[in-house]
Design an enzyme around this catalytic site. Structure first.
Site, PDB file in Angstrom:
ATOM      1  N   ASP A 122       0.841  -1.197   0.000  1.00  0.00           N
ATOM      2  CA  ASP A 122       0.000   0.000   0.000  1.00  0.00           C
ATOM      3  C   ASP A 122       0.882   1.255   0.000  1.00  0.00           C
ATOM      4  O   ASP A 122       0.647   2.183  -0.771  1.00  0.00           O
ATOM      5  CB  ASP A 122      -0.924  -0.022   1.209  1.00  0.00           C
ATOM      6  N   GLY A 123       1.902   1.246   0.836  1.00  0.00           N
ATOM      7  CA  GLY A 123       2.821   2.387   0.896  1.00  0.00           C
ATOM      8  C   GLY A 123       3.634   2.540  -0.377  1.00  0.00           C
ATOM      9  O   GLY A 123       3.887   3.658  -0.840  1.00  0.00           O
TER      10      GLY A 123
END
Length: 144
Positions: A24-25
């Site tokens: 996600d990051g």
């Protein structure tokens, strides 16, 4: 007090949700960087456009662009992520979109943690070219 050296955890033993946490990051940074490099939008508008890519719905649609390009090993990680159970579901996505986005995030996290940053970049370039975040959800990959 002695400090104990921790043994590194084998990446293959990591939960797909942990991989998704990292992925996600990774996607967020890639999208933000590309938007800043290619637009002159205000921070508020940058954020609004970024969300079109990194939301569960956006990731699910972007996955459709890159999925045909995946190797067998990448497909296996994607499946593990899709099948991971989560207690919550995004309020602006269907359960299917949410599972697909978790799989995509797990894939990106796995690639990152295994040092395959070149492969991440390849998939991101395909995503960037083939996915229109402003098109409706029924639209598939874009032909350019």
């Amino acid at each position: 007090m002695q400090s104990k050296e921790k043994t590194p955890i084998d990446i293959h033993e990591q939960s797909p949700l942990n991989l998704a946490f990292v992925g996600d990051g990774v996607l967020e940074v890639l999208v933000r960087r590309r938007l800043v490099e290619t637009t002159r939008l205000s921070p508020g508008r940058l954020h609004a456009l970024c969300v079109k890519y990194v939301s569960a719905r956006g990731q699910s649609r972007a996955l459709k662009v890159v999925e045909p390009l995946l190797t067998e090993a990448e497909q296996a990680v994607l499946r593990r992520g899709r099948n991971a159970s989560k207690a919550t579901v995004a309020k602006h996505a269907t359960p299917q979109e949410y599972r697909a986005s978790t799989g995509f995030e797990a894939l990106l996290g796995w690639l990152y943690l295994t040092g395959q940053t070149g492969r991440i970049q390849e998939l991101f370039e395909a995503l960037w070219v083939g996915f229109d975040p402003l098109a409706g959800p029924e639209s598939g990959p874009q032909e350019k």
